[in-house]
Design an enzyme around this catalytic site. Structure first.
Site, short mmCIF file in Angstrom:
data_model
loop_
_atom_site.label_atom_id
_atom_site.label_comp_id
_atom_site.label_asym_id
_atom_site.label_seq_id
_atom_site.Cartn_x
_atom_site.Cartn_y
_atom_site.Cartn_z
N CYS A 1 0.67 -1.02 -0.06
CA CYS A 1 -0.20 -0.03 0.11
C CYS A 1 1.58 1.42 0.07
O CYS A 1 0.11 2.42 -0.12
CB CYS A 1 -1.05 0.16 1.01
SG CYS A 1 -0.49 -0.27 2.22
N CYS B 1 -1.07 -5.17 6.87
CA CYS B 1 -0.86 -3.77 7.74
C CYS B 1 -0.19 -4.03 9.21
O CYS B 1 0.21 -3.31 10.14
CB CYS B 1 -1.82 -3.01 8.02
SG CYS B 1 -3.67 -3.37 6.94
FE1 FES Z 1 -1.41 1.04 4.19
FE2 FES Z 1 -3.25 -0.82 6.21
S1 FES Z 1 -3.70 -0.03 4.18
S2 FES Z 1 -0.79 -0.30 6.54
#
Ligand code: FES
Length: 151
Positions: A54, A128
């Site tokens: 992400c 995450c």
């Molecule tokens: Fe990036 Fe959770 S979406 S750390």
């Protein structure tokens, strides 16, 4: 022709698997052990990682009791989502409760253990919790490599 937007957070298939536990919500809205602006935290080890999934970034700082080799304090900061914030907040509690977690145990801490204490995370948010886990490992490696204060 218009492209159809792909919405990652709320989609047609979200359902109950996207629900956050009360513990996750508590740690997201009231995160523990966050490094405050201007705080002079006496870190013995520092870890920074980014998530390929992400693009978010996590900083974890640890202070170690040299006599017991236990983590006596932890601070962290992230450009991350609610799951990353809740996971790292919970991890900081786990590291410092009961007189501090031994480094040898902290090195073996698994994301699944953090998720269990949070009462679960949506499957798509597993990465995450891995972010804080990797930043902790990096901080321990930094402590073992440099063996002393970093700030
Ligand atoms: Fe990036 Fe959770 S979406 S750390």
């Amino acid at each position: 022709m218009k492209k159809k937007a792909i919405i990652d957070v709320v989609g047609g298939n979200c359902g109950p698997s996207w629900a956050y536990s009360d513990v996750v919500k508590d740690h997201f809205f009231n995160p523990r052990n966050v490094l405050q602006d201007g705080e002079a935290f006496p870190a013995d080890g520092s870890g920074v990682v980014g998530s390929p999934a992400c693009g978010d970034v996590m900083l974890v700082l640890i202070a170690v009791d040299p006599a017991t080799q236990r983590i006596r304090a932890c601070r962290w900061r992230t450009f991350g989502c609610a799951s990353a914030i809740a996971s790292t907040s919970m991890m900081s509690i786990m590291l410092t409760e009961d007189s501090g977690m031994p480094l040898s145990r902290a090195e073996r801490l698994k994301p699944e253990e953090i998720i269990e204490r949070l009462g679960g995370l949506p499957d798509r948010k597993f990465h995450c919790s891995v972010l804080s886990h990797y930043a902790l490992r990096d901080a321990i490696r930094d402590y073992r490599t440099h063996g002393g204060r970093v700030s």
